[in-house]
Design a protein around this motif. Structure first.
Motif, PDB file in Angstrom:
ATOM      1  N   GLY A   1       1.246  -1.450   0.095  1.00 24.40           N
ATOM      2  CA  GLY A   1       0.263   0.048   0.329  1.00 24.40           C
ATOM      3  C   GLY A   1       1.047   1.432   0.017  1.00 24.40           C
ATOM      4  N   ALA A   2       2.153   0.869   0.644  1.00 23.01           N
ATOM      5  CA  ALA A   2       2.955   2.271   0.366  1.00 23.01           C
ATOM      6  C   ALA A   2       3.688   2.206  -0.690  1.00 23.01           C
ATOM      7  CB  ALA A   2       3.494   2.238   1.882  1.00 23.01           C
ATOM      8  N   THR A   3       4.483   1.185  -1.006  1.00 23.65           N
ATOM      9  CA  THR A   3       5.449   0.611  -1.835  1.00 23.65           C
ATOM     10  C   THR A   3       5.057   0.919  -3.646  1.00 23.65           C
ATOM     11  OG1 THR A   3       5.302  -1.447  -1.234  1.00 23.65           O
ATOM     12  CG2 THR A   3       6.160  -0.401  -0.356  1.00 23.65           C
ATOM     13  N   VAL A   4       3.790   0.795  -3.336  1.00 21.32           N
ATOM     14  CA  VAL A   4       2.879   0.525  -4.912  1.00 21.32           C
ATOM     15  C   VAL A   4       2.830   1.827  -5.492  1.00 21.32           C
ATOM     16  CG1 VAL A   4       1.312  -0.336  -6.403  1.00 21.32           C
ATOM     17  CG2 VAL A   4       2.220  -1.744  -5.182  1.00 21.32           C
ATOM     18  N   PRO A   5       1.677   2.803  -5.432  1.00 23.34           N
ATOM     19  CA  PRO A   5       2.193   4.224  -6.433  1.00 23.34           C
ATOM     20  C   PRO A   5       3.263   4.684  -5.753  1.00 23.34           C
ATOM     21  CG  PRO A   5       0.819   3.852  -3.520  1.00 23.34           C
ATOM     22  CD  PRO A   5       1.628   2.749  -3.486  1.00 23.34           C
ATOM     23  N   ILE A   6       3.325   6.227  -6.714  1.00 24.21           N
ATOM     24  CA  ILE A   6       4.409   6.475  -7.048  1.00 24.21           C
ATOM     25  C   ILE A   6       5.508   7.153  -5.639  1.00 24.21           C
ATOM     26  CG2 ILE A   6       3.626   8.807  -7.178  1.00 24.21           C
ATOM     27  CD1 ILE A   6       6.181   7.684  -9.840  1.00 24.21           C
ATOM     28  N   SER A   7       4.828   7.785  -5.141  1.00 25.41           N
ATOM     29  CA  SER A   7       5.374   7.881  -4.371  1.00 25.41           C
ATOM     30  C   SER A   7       6.522   6.841  -3.419  1.00 25.41           C
ATOM     31  CB  SER A   7       4.316   8.183  -2.559  1.00 25.41           C
ATOM     32  OG  SER A   7       3.627   7.713  -2.111  1.00 25.41           O
ATOM     33  N   GLY A   8       6.236   5.350  -3.906  1.00 30.31           N
ATOM     34  CA  GLY A   8       6.798   4.208  -3.649  1.00 30.31           C
ATOM     35  C   GLY A   8       7.985   3.910  -4.265  1.00 30.31           C
ATOM     36  N   PHE A   9       8.495   4.985  -5.244  1.00 32.69           N
ATOM     37  CA  PHE A   9       9.246   5.036  -6.320  1.00 32.69           C
ATOM     38  C   PHE A   9      10.881   6.024  -5.848  1.00 32.69           C
ATOM     39  CE2 PHE A   9      11.001   6.329  -9.989  1.00 32.69           C
ATOM     40  CZ  PHE A   9      11.478   5.019 -10.712  1.00 32.69           C
ATOM     41  N   GLY A  10      10.159   7.517  -5.360  1.00 33.51           N
ATOM     42  CA  GLY A  10      10.611   8.297  -4.478  1.00 33.51           C
ATOM     43  C   GLY A  10      10.605   7.209  -3.339  1.00 33.51           C
ATOM     44  N   TYR A  11      10.540   6.123  -2.339  1.00 32.73           N
ATOM     45  CA  TYR A  11      11.101   5.896  -1.304  1.00 32.73           C
ATOM     46  C   TYR A  11      12.205   4.731  -1.350  1.00 32.73           C
ATOM     47  CZ  TYR A  11      11.276   1.717   1.687  1.00 32.73           C
ATOM     48  OH  TYR A  11      11.698   0.737   2.351  1.00 32.73           O
ATOM     49  N   LEU A  12      12.019   3.765  -3.017  1.00 33.34           N
ATOM     50  CA  LEU A  12      12.866   2.238  -3.316  1.00 33.34           C
ATOM     51  C   LEU A  12      13.935   3.638  -4.035  1.00 33.34           C
ATOM     52  CD1 LEU A  12      13.279   0.100  -4.326  1.00 33.34           C
ATOM     53  CD2 LEU A  12      12.397   0.950  -6.556  1.00 33.34           C
ATOM     54  N   LEU A  13      13.837   5.139  -4.848  1.00 37.94           N
ATOM     55  CA  LEU A  13      15.383   5.501  -4.816  1.00 37.94           C
ATOM     56  C   LEU A  13      16.339   5.789  -3.856  1.00 37.94           C
ATOM     57  CD1 LEU A  13      13.341   7.402  -8.361  1.00 37.94           C
ATOM     58  CD2 LEU A  13      15.113   5.541  -8.018  1.00 37.94           C
ATOM     59  N   ALA A  14      15.324   6.847  -2.924  1.00 38.83           N
ATOM     60  CA  ALA A  14      16.269   7.328  -1.610  1.00 38.83           C
ATOM     61  C   ALA A  14      17.045   6.452  -1.160  1.00 38.83           C
ATOM     62  CB  ALA A  14      15.456   8.261  -1.271  1.00 38.83           C
ATOM     63  N   ASN A  15      15.716   4.933  -0.699  1.00 38.92           N
ATOM     64  CA  ASN A  15      16.394   3.925   0.212  1.00 38.92           C
ATOM     65  C   ASN A  15      18.112   3.538  -0.559  1.00 38.92           C
ATOM     66  OD1 ASN A  15      16.248   2.533   2.213  1.00 38.92           O
ATOM     67  ND2 ASN A  15      14.447   1.018   1.665  1.00 38.92           N
ATOM     68  N   GLY A  16      17.694   2.967  -1.634  1.00 40.71           N
ATOM     69  CA  GLY A  16      19.275   2.002  -2.680  1.00 40.71           C
ATOM     70  C   GLY A  16      20.120   3.814  -2.392  1.00 40.71           C
ATOM     71  N   ALA A  17      19.820   4.867  -2.433  1.00 47.85           N
ATOM     72  CA  ALA A  17      21.197   5.693  -2.607  1.00 47.85           C
ATOM     73  C   ALA A  17      21.314   5.603  -0.981  1.00 47.85           C
ATOM     74  CB  ALA A  17      20.268   7.205  -3.370  1.00 47.85           C
ATOM     75  N   MET A  18      20.777   5.595  -0.349  1.00 50.50           N
ATOM     76  CA  MET A  18      21.416   5.757   1.070  1.00 50.50           C
ATOM     77  C   MET A  18      22.025   4.500   1.798  1.00 50.50           C
ATOM     78  SD  MET A  18      17.989   8.237   3.590  1.00 50.50           S
ATOM     79  CE  MET A  18      17.212   6.435   3.389  1.00 50.50           C
ATOM     80  N   ARG A  19      21.430   2.802   1.148  1.00 52.51           N
ATOM     81  CA  ARG A  19      22.253   1.788   1.515  1.00 52.51           C
ATOM     82  C   ARG A  19      23.095   2.146   0.529  1.00 52.51           C
ATOM     83  NH1 ARG A  19      17.399  -3.053   1.003  1.00 52.51           N
ATOM     84  NH2 ARG A  19      16.428  -1.926   2.706  1.00 52.51           N
ATOM     85  N   GLY A  20      23.355   2.581  -0.638  1.00 52.68           N
ATOM     86  CA  GLY A  20      25.117   2.808  -1.059  1.00 52.68           C
ATOM     87  C   GLY A  20      25.379   3.392  -0.280  1.00 52.68           C
ATOM     88  N   ALA A  21      24.838   4.670  -0.047  1.00 54.67           N
ATOM     89  CA  ALA A  21      26.297   5.933   0.337  1.00 54.67           C
ATOM     90  C   ALA A  21      27.214   4.998   1.634  1.00 54.67           C
ATOM     91  CB  ALA A  21      25.482   7.083   1.390  1.00 54.67           C
ATOM     92  N   GLU A  22      26.292   3.780   2.426  1.00 56.58           N
ATOM     93  CA  GLU A  22      27.329   3.328   3.309  1.00 56.58           C
ATOM     94  C   GLU A  22      28.466   3.028   2.760  1.00 56.58           C
ATOM     95  OE1 GLU A  22      24.542   0.810   4.960  1.00 56.58           O
ATOM     96  OE2 GLU A  22      23.295   1.698   5.521  1.00 56.58           O
ATOM     97  N   LYS A  23      28.571   3.010   1.225  1.00 54.93           N
ATOM     98  CA  LYS A  23      29.610   1.579   1.005  1.00 54.93           C
ATOM     99  C   LYS A  23      31.273   3.239   0.083  1.00 54.93           C
ATOM    100  CE  LYS A  23      27.546  -2.198  -0.993  1.00 54.93           C
ATOM    101  NZ  LYS A  23      27.096  -2.526  -1.582  1.00 54.93           N
ATOM    102  N   GLY A  24      30.141   3.917  -0.400  1.00 62.36           N
ATOM    103  CA  GLY A  24      31.070   5.204  -0.773  1.00 62.36           C
ATOM    104  C   GLY A  24      30.241   6.448  -1.563  1.00 62.36           C
ATOM    105  N   PHE A  25      30.837   7.902  -1.709  1.00 62.86           N
ATOM    106  CA  PHE A  25      30.332   8.133  -2.758  1.00 62.86           C
ATOM    107  C   PHE A  25      29.224   6.928  -4.283  1.00 62.86           C
ATOM    108  CE2 PHE A  25      30.125  11.429  -5.917  1.00 62.86           C
ATOM    109  CZ  PHE A  25      29.538  11.962  -6.063  1.00 62.86           C
TER     110      PHE A  25
END
Length: 127
Positions: A67-91
């Motif tokens: 209910g929170a991941t399927v709407p388009i706001s969930g795509f923004g969540y997915l992008l931000a979450n991926g970037a934050m997880r990646g930031a743990e490894k480096g720029f």
């Protein structure tokens, strides 16, 4: 058995309520503003990014699931979450993390769109 069915029903109910609430907000924006559909889409995606960055969207995802991941706001969540997880490894991973997180969904959308374009013939809309 009965408690499992109830748990599944409650999961569906939570997803429907949250997803429906997001769609309700979008419909109100459509009805009471002169924003184009493209702008509304971008604003909702950015809202997902901002709400993820401040830590509000993750609890919503844990509560409502699809209910929170399927709407388009969930795509923004997915992008931000991926970037934050990646930031743990480096720029470099911060830049590519969002692309890696969203790649499966975008690929599926392109492939299925192509298949539907082969099956169906498009027609112009008559007013």
């Amino acid at each position: 058995m009965g408690q499992e069915i109830l748990a599944v029903f409650l999961a569906y109910l939570k997803a429907f309520a949250v997803g429906g609430g997001i769609c309700l907000i979008a419909q109100i924006v459509i009805n009471f503003t002169d924003l184009t559909a493209g702008k509304i889409l971008v604003y909702f995606m950015l809202a997902g990014v901002v709400l993820t960055a401040i830590g509000v969207y993750q609890p919503l995802v844990e509560f409502a699931g699809a209910g929170a991941t399927v709407p388009i706001s969930g795509f923004g969540y997915l992008l931000a979450n991926g970037a934050m997880r990646g930031a743990e490894k480096g720029f470099f991973y911060a830049v590519t993390g969002s692309l890696a997180a969203a790649s499966a969904g975008v690929t599926a959308a392109v492939v299925f769109s192509f298949i539907m374009a082969l099956i169906f013939k498009s027609k112009t809309k008559r007013n």
